[in-house]
Design a protein around this motif. Sequence first.
Motif, PDB file in Angstrom:
ATOM      1  N   ALA B  72       0.877  -1.263  -0.049  1.00 20.85           N
ATOM      2  CA  ALA B  72       0.058   0.039  -0.062  1.00 20.85           C
ATOM      3  C   ALA B  72       0.894   0.975  -0.023  1.00 20.85           C
ATOM      4  O   ALA B  72       2.000   0.906   0.336  1.00 20.85           O
ATOM      5  CB  ALA B  72      -0.877  -0.082   1.245  1.00 20.85           C
ATOM      6  N   GLU B  73       0.383   2.383  -0.298  1.00 27.47           N
ATOM      7  CA  GLU B  73       1.021   3.476  -0.519  1.00 27.47           C
ATOM      8  C   GLU B  73       0.309   4.753   0.394  1.00 27.47           C
ATOM      9  O   GLU B  73      -0.927   4.610   0.363  1.00 27.47           O
ATOM     10  CB  GLU B  73       1.425   4.200  -1.978  1.00 27.47           C
ATOM     11  N   THR B 103      -1.544  -0.865  -6.140  1.00 20.83           N
ATOM     12  CA  THR B 103      -1.839  -1.211  -4.543  1.00 20.83           C
ATOM     13  C   THR B 103      -2.909  -0.260  -4.270  1.00 20.83           C
ATOM     14  O   THR B 103      -3.027   0.641  -5.047  1.00 20.83           O
ATOM     15  CB  THR B 103      -0.655  -1.228  -3.626  1.00 20.83           C
ATOM     16  N   PRO B 104      -3.428  -0.415  -2.786  1.00 20.03           N
ATOM     17  CA  PRO B 104      -4.345   0.553  -2.546  1.00 20.03           C
ATOM     18  C   PRO B 104      -3.323   1.668  -2.331  1.00 20.03           C
ATOM     19  O   PRO B 104      -2.142   1.672  -1.668  1.00 20.03           O
ATOM     20  CB  PRO B 104      -4.808  -0.153  -1.173  1.00 20.03           C
ATOM     21  N   ARG B 139      -1.498  -0.366   6.418  1.00 18.84           N
ATOM     22  CA  ARG B 139      -0.939  -1.563   6.922  1.00 18.84           C
ATOM     23  C   ARG B 139      -1.874  -2.575   6.981  1.00 18.84           C
ATOM     24  O   ARG B 139      -1.812  -3.681   6.431  1.00 18.84           O
ATOM     25  CB  ARG B 139      -0.561  -1.614   8.409  1.00 18.84           C
ATOM     26  N   GLU B 140      -3.356  -2.440   7.470  1.00 19.16           N
ATOM     27  CA  GLU B 140      -4.272  -3.369   7.394  1.00 19.16           C
ATOM     28  C   GLU B 140      -4.713  -3.570   5.729  1.00 19.16           C
ATOM     29  O   GLU B 140      -4.718  -4.826   5.286  1.00 19.16           O
ATOM     30  CB  GLU B 140      -5.636  -2.493   7.902  1.00 19.16           C
ATOM     31  N   ALA B 141      -4.601  -2.473   5.162  1.00 15.02           N
ATOM     32  CA  ALA B 141      -4.704  -2.782   3.380  1.00 15.02           C
ATOM     33  C   ALA B 141      -3.639  -3.704   2.837  1.00 15.02           C
ATOM     34  O   ALA B 141      -3.827  -4.394   1.941  1.00 15.02           O
ATOM     35  CB  ALA B 141      -5.020  -1.360   2.724  1.00 15.02           C
ATOM     36  N   ALA B 142      -2.236  -3.577   3.425  1.00 20.43           N
ATOM     37  CA  ALA B 142      -1.298  -4.082   2.793  1.00 20.43           C
ATOM     38  C   ALA B 142      -1.096  -5.564   2.921  1.00 20.43           C
ATOM     39  O   ALA B 142      -0.201  -6.050   2.541  1.00 20.43           O
ATOM     40  CB  ALA B 142       0.051  -3.226   3.417  1.00 20.43           C
ATOM     41  N   GLY B 143      -1.722  -5.889   3.950  1.00 18.53           N
ATOM     42  CA  GLY B 143      -1.916  -7.275   4.045  1.00 18.53           C
ATOM     43  C   GLY B 143      -0.502  -8.232   4.771  1.00 18.53           C
ATOM     44  O   GLY B 143      -0.159  -8.896   3.796  1.00 18.53           O
ATOM     45  N   GLY B 150       4.886   7.996   0.436  1.00 24.26           N
ATOM     46  CA  GLY B 150       5.038   8.297  -1.145  1.00 24.26           C
ATOM     47  C   GLY B 150       5.441   9.548  -1.307  1.00 24.26           C
ATOM     48  O   GLY B 150       5.754  10.013  -2.397  1.00 24.26           O
ATOM     49  N   GLY B 151       5.285  10.411  -0.181  1.00 24.02           N
ATOM     50  CA  GLY B 151       5.582  11.973  -0.491  1.00 24.02           C
ATOM     51  C   GLY B 151       4.319  12.557  -0.857  1.00 24.02           C
ATOM     52  O   GLY B 151       3.405  11.906  -0.589  1.00 24.02           O
TER      53      GLY B 151
END
Lengths: 217, 217
Positions: B72-73, B103-104, B139-143, B150-151
């Motif tokens: 995720a970003e 990604t999300p 974090r939840e979305a990043a599994g 990402g800035g």
Amino acid sequence: MSLARVQHISISLDGFATGEGLSHEAPFGHAGERLHAWVFATRWGRGLQGKAGGSGGVDDAFVRMFAPGIGAEIMGAGKFGYPGWHEGPEWKGWWGPNPPFHTPVFVLTHRPRPSIEMEGGTTFHFLDASPAAALAAAREAAGGLDVRIGGGPSTARDFLAAGLVDHMHVVVVPILLGRGVRLWDGLEGLEQDYDVESVSTPSGVTHVTFTRTGSAG
Amino acid sequence: MSLARVQHISISLDGFATGEGLSHEAPFGHAGERLHAWVFATRWGRGLQGKAGGSGGVDDAFVRMFAPGIGAEIMGAGKFGYPGWHEGPEWKGWWGPNPPFHTPVFVLTHRPRPSIEMEGGTTFHFLDASPAAALAAAREAAGGLDVRIGGGPSTARDFLAAGLVDHMHVVVVPILLGRGVRLWDGLEGLEQDYDVESVSTPSGVTHVTFTRTGSAG
């Protein structure tokens, strides 16, 4: 041809060449000795302190360019002394009885005083002059050799902004000082007049050199 | 363990990660493409543009770390769109129909809107949240994978100041922008929590990596 050279000005990753809170006890303010630790880890830097040992790599090669070919230095008032040194008629600079310059040194100050001759060939002259006029005086004294623009950051910046610097060596130290005096303020586009090289070394610093375009020819 | 990683934020030698005068026509303001020219000289960067060729050295190795392991970003509103994009209900970001994130992506904004699903696996979600809350959501979305911070520079700085960044890769480009948004403001002493490495490459840039002390173990 006599060049104007800025030799190893060390800056933090966030661009500060000196910290905040300069005083007689703290020449670099809260930066302490962190900006220059890399110098004193080299053979040349340890030799300055009368010590043996030290690194003999790229850092050492760069610091050894300090003296050769230099016939005079120009420095700002803050490199000569602590804030308020003008009030002390006996103050002869941070640099001890035998300063490491061994040439005439022109101190830019709005409150000039008589010249001071030190041991080892260093004589401090005090000038209230523009960058161009100071450079002309230093060139005259340098007898055809190069002139070192010795800093601090405000002085280096004034000479850069006036287009008077032929060669510059900046060392980026990977610390974040957060406050102090920035080297780069007001120098947008400076790189367009120079060939720029960067090299990082095992000590963690990155040497960035600016060579005026065409001046190598 | 899921890390929070800042991947290749490019800054000028005087510390600006974006220029002045951001607009729909000038995503990086007066900096133009100068901060990212090194990316588009690599094989990876040219591949993003559907072109062959490019360098295969250290710069390429670093940019190829962009996607692997990222789930995720998180980006600031200024990385999603030009000043004023909130006014345009049809704006779907700078990144075209198939954005390079796959990604999300959580866009931090004080004016959230419904999520937007793009081609290629990128879904933009809009959050008005603190850095810590946004990181928890990402974090939840990043599994279990890492989260890319990402800035732009203000967003990276907020996460750094909050102590939330485990790994950071900054690229110093040897130009002086003079004005814009600084990455380093207010981060005094940041290096004390990280192992810092610097490496300059033949393209002229210097890669500086921050790895949280102890996180390699």
